[in-house]
Design a protein around this motif. Structure first.
Motif, short mmCIF file in Angstrom:
data_model
loop_
_atom_site.label_atom_id
_atom_site.label_comp_id
_atom_site.label_asym_id
_atom_site.label_seq_id
_atom_site.Cartn_x
_atom_site.Cartn_y
_atom_site.Cartn_z
N THR A 90 -2.82 -0.81 -9.09
CA THR A 90 -4.12 -1.44 -9.23
C THR A 90 -3.93 -2.93 -9.43
OG1 THR A 90 -4.90 0.57 -10.34
CG2 THR A 90 -6.28 -1.37 -10.52
N GLN B 226 -8.10 1.14 -5.93
CA GLN B 226 -6.77 1.57 -6.33
C GLN B 226 -5.97 2.03 -5.11
OE1 GLN B 226 -6.66 5.08 -8.82
NE2 GLN B 226 -4.86 4.33 -9.87
N SER C 272 0.56 5.14 -8.19
CA SER C 272 -0.64 4.37 -7.87
C SER C 272 -0.42 2.92 -8.31
CB SER C 272 -1.87 4.95 -8.56
OG SER C 272 -1.78 4.79 -9.96
#
Length: 57
Positions: A33, A24, A31
């Motif tokens: 991913t 990640q 964030s």
């Protein structure tokens, strides 16, 4: 590893980092991913954004 995101073409980049490929990416209150041809961007107090790559490079 680093990832630059921009809200628009004139905005300053938001830098997210990850310690190794496949992990990640994280930054201040955000964030990201990767999974296959998708990226999921999560930001504090906002709904997640899922982007899907439609074509090959």
């Amino acid at each position: 590893m680093a990832l630059e995101l921009r809200r628009n073409a004139n905005a300053a980049p938001i830098i997210l980092t990850a310690p190794a490929p496949g992990l990640q990416y994280v930054g201040d209150m955000m964030s990201a991913t990767f999974s296959g041809n998708e990226i999921k961007i999560e930001e504090a107090d906002k709904r997640p954004v899922l982007c899907r790559k439609a074509t090959s490079l």
